[in-house]
Design a protein around this motif. Structure first.
Motif, PDB file in Angstrom:
ATOM      1  N   UNK A   1       0.779  -1.226  -0.017  1.00 34.17           N
ATOM      2  CA  UNK A   1      -0.001  -0.048  -0.152  1.00 34.17           C
ATOM      3  C   UNK A   1       0.788   1.338   0.109  1.00 34.17           C
ATOM      4  N   UNK A   2       1.776   1.155   0.779  1.00 32.99           N
ATOM      5  CA  UNK A   2       2.960   2.585   0.957  1.00 32.99           C
ATOM      6  C   UNK A   2       3.505   2.776  -0.528  1.00 32.99           C
ATOM      7  N   UNK A   3       4.072   1.639  -0.948  1.00 37.11           N
ATOM      8  CA  UNK A   3       4.776   1.722  -2.430  1.00 37.11           C
ATOM      9  C   UNK A   3       3.747   2.132  -3.242  1.00 37.11           C
ATOM     10  N   UNK A   4       2.622   1.663  -3.236  1.00 35.66           N
ATOM     11  CA  UNK A   4       1.570   2.234  -4.427  1.00 35.66           C
ATOM     12  C   UNK A   4       1.349   3.562  -4.124  1.00 35.66           C
ATOM     13  N   UNK A   5       1.030   3.951  -3.018  1.00 36.90           N
ATOM     14  CA  UNK A   5       0.602   5.386  -3.068  1.00 36.90           C
ATOM     15  C   UNK A   5       1.818   6.614  -3.260  1.00 36.90           C
ATOM     16  N   UNK A   6       3.004   5.962  -2.747  1.00 34.37           N
ATOM     17  CA  UNK A   6       4.266   6.663  -3.077  1.00 34.37           C
ATOM     18  C   UNK A   6       4.684   6.792  -4.691  1.00 34.37           C
ATOM     19  N   UNK A   7       4.401   5.582  -5.278  1.00 37.23           N
ATOM     20  CA  UNK A   7       4.790   5.626  -6.668  1.00 37.23           C
ATOM     21  C   UNK A   7       3.907   6.691  -7.419  1.00 37.23           C
TER      22      UNK A   7
ATOM     23  N   UNK B   1      -8.795  -2.367  -3.400  1.00 38.30           N
ATOM     24  CA  UNK B   1      -7.727  -1.539  -3.619  1.00 38.30           C
ATOM     25  C   UNK B   1      -7.880  -0.186  -4.396  1.00 38.30           C
ATOM     26  N   UNK B   2      -8.473  -0.597  -5.682  1.00 40.02           N
ATOM     27  CA  UNK B   2      -8.590   0.720  -6.725  1.00 40.02           C
ATOM     28  C   UNK B   2      -9.403   1.649  -6.007  1.00 40.02           C
ATOM     29  N   UNK B   3     -10.684   1.197  -5.557  1.00 34.18           N
ATOM     30  CA  UNK B   3     -11.258   2.391  -4.772  1.00 34.18           C
ATOM     31  C   UNK B   3     -10.829   3.085  -3.532  1.00 34.18           C
ATOM     32  N   UNK B   4     -10.182   2.531  -2.792  1.00 35.10           N
ATOM     33  CA  UNK B   4      -9.454   3.162  -1.843  1.00 35.10           C
ATOM     34  C   UNK B   4      -8.212   4.194  -2.356  1.00 35.10           C
ATOM     35  N   UNK B   5      -7.595   3.648  -3.318  1.00 35.78           N
ATOM     36  CA  UNK B   5      -6.438   4.353  -4.125  1.00 35.78           C
ATOM     37  C   UNK B   5      -7.158   5.941  -4.631  1.00 35.78           C
TER      38      UNK B   5
ATOM     39  N   UNK C   1      -8.447  12.941  -1.912  1.00 38.15           N
ATOM     40  CA  UNK C   1      -8.189  13.775  -0.778  1.00 38.15           C
ATOM     41  C   UNK C   1      -6.813  14.301  -0.795  1.00 38.15           C
ATOM     42  N   UNK C   2      -5.888  13.513  -1.249  1.00 44.62           N
ATOM     43  CA  UNK C   2      -4.444  14.272  -1.156  1.00 44.62           C
ATOM     44  C   UNK C   2      -4.397  15.704  -2.117  1.00 44.62           C
ATOM     45  N   UNK C   3      -5.251  15.581  -3.250  1.00 47.17           N
ATOM     46  CA  UNK C   3      -5.114  16.782  -4.202  1.00 47.17           C
ATOM     47  C   UNK C   3      -6.430  17.595  -4.331  1.00 47.17           C
TER      48      UNK C   3
ATOM     49  N   UNK D   1      -5.051  19.309 -10.424  1.00 45.39           N
ATOM     50  CA  UNK D   1      -5.089  17.901 -10.493  1.00 45.39           C
ATOM     51  C   UNK D   1      -6.474  17.400 -10.416  1.00 45.39           C
ATOM     52  N   UNK D   2      -7.048  16.926 -11.321  1.00 46.39           N
ATOM     53  CA  UNK D   2      -8.647  16.241 -11.312  1.00 46.39           C
ATOM     54  C   UNK D   2      -8.250  14.701 -10.854  1.00 46.39           C
ATOM     55  N   UNK D   3      -8.950  14.178  -9.901  1.00 49.44           N
ATOM     56  CA  UNK D   3      -8.819  12.651  -9.753  1.00 49.44           C
ATOM     57  C   UNK D   3     -10.475  12.328 -10.015  1.00 49.44           C
ATOM     58  N   UNK D   4     -10.434  11.441 -10.818  1.00 48.51           N
ATOM     59  CA  UNK D   4     -11.725  10.721 -11.241  1.00 48.51           C
ATOM     60  C   UNK D   4     -11.965   9.815 -10.246  1.00 48.51           C
ATOM     61  N   UNK D   5     -12.640   9.945  -9.332  1.00 49.28           N
ATOM     62  CA  UNK D   5     -13.249   8.772  -8.297  1.00 49.28           C
ATOM     63  C   UNK D   5     -14.567   8.367  -8.467  1.00 49.28           C
ATOM     64  N   UNK D   6     -14.825   8.316  -9.696  1.00 42.92           N
ATOM     65  CA  UNK D   6     -16.162   7.509 -10.108  1.00 42.92           C
ATOM     66  C   UNK D   6     -15.835   6.125  -9.968  1.00 42.92           C
ATOM     67  N   UNK D   7     -16.683   5.171  -9.553  1.00 43.62           N
ATOM     68  CA  UNK D   7     -16.708   3.707  -9.370  1.00 43.62           C
ATOM     69  C   UNK D   7     -17.090   3.259 -10.805  1.00 43.62           C
TER      70      UNK D   7
END
Length: 169
Positions: A10-16, A44-48, A54-56, A62-68
């Motif tokens: 999880x940490x590696x995915x978020x950092x990358x 995992x895709x949903x929590x990412x 939230x980060x952005x 930055x536009x984050x598409x958090x549509x499921x």
């Protein structure tokens, strides 16, 4: 198949992903982040998605598409760009699906492409009015792929789109 414990992954995915977005921000005015839901780990895709929204949330560039939704579509000038993981619909069915779900974007653009990754290798299919492209993968072969005879090469590419002329590099 995983290299380590889940919290470490999880940490590696978020950092990358965060590193990629920050690098893109250095060269481009705006970033659109889509994390496609695939068949490997839907949760995992949903929590990412939510994590990066939230980060952005206070970064207007930055536009984050958090549509499921399992399908995404956006335009860039005369380009319609569609995305889907590729696991639930055959590649040949994607052009009609995108033309049906996004008729305005389809009708207002000259250059259309749909990008997937599920099959883990490069494959390009030209259809009337749209190109469907499946892309290779970055990670090395895992135990599942080795056991089932999958031998995809690792690859990464950048696609450069011109607002008016479509793909130029």
């Amino acid at each position: 198949d995983a290299d380590s414990r889940f919290p470490k992954m999880v940490r590696v995915a978020i950092r990358a992903i965060r590193h990629q977005v920050n690098c893109i921000l250095k060269r481009h005015q705006n970033v659109r982040l889509i994390i496609e839901i695939g068949n490997h780990d839907m949760a995992s895709a949903i929590w990412l998605m939510e994590c990066f929204a939230m980060f952005y949330e206070n970064e207007p560039r930055v536009t984050v598409d958090n549509s499921p939704r399992p399908f995404h579509c956006f335009t860039f000038g005369q380009n319609m760009i569609g995305t889907h993981h590729g696991h639930s619909v055959k590649l040949a069915s994607l052009p009609l699906l995108f033309a049906t779900d996004w008729p305005e974007q389809w009708g207002e653009t000259k250059h259309r492409s749909i990008h997937t990754g599920h099959v883990h290798h490069d494959h390009v299919k030209e259809s009337p009015g749209v190109t469907v492209e499946s892309h290779g993968i970055l990670p090395p072969q895992d135990a599942y792929a080795a056991h089932h005879g999958y031998r995809s090469k690792q690859s990464m590419k950048a696609i450069v789109l011109h607002k008016e002329f479509g793909e130029v590099a």
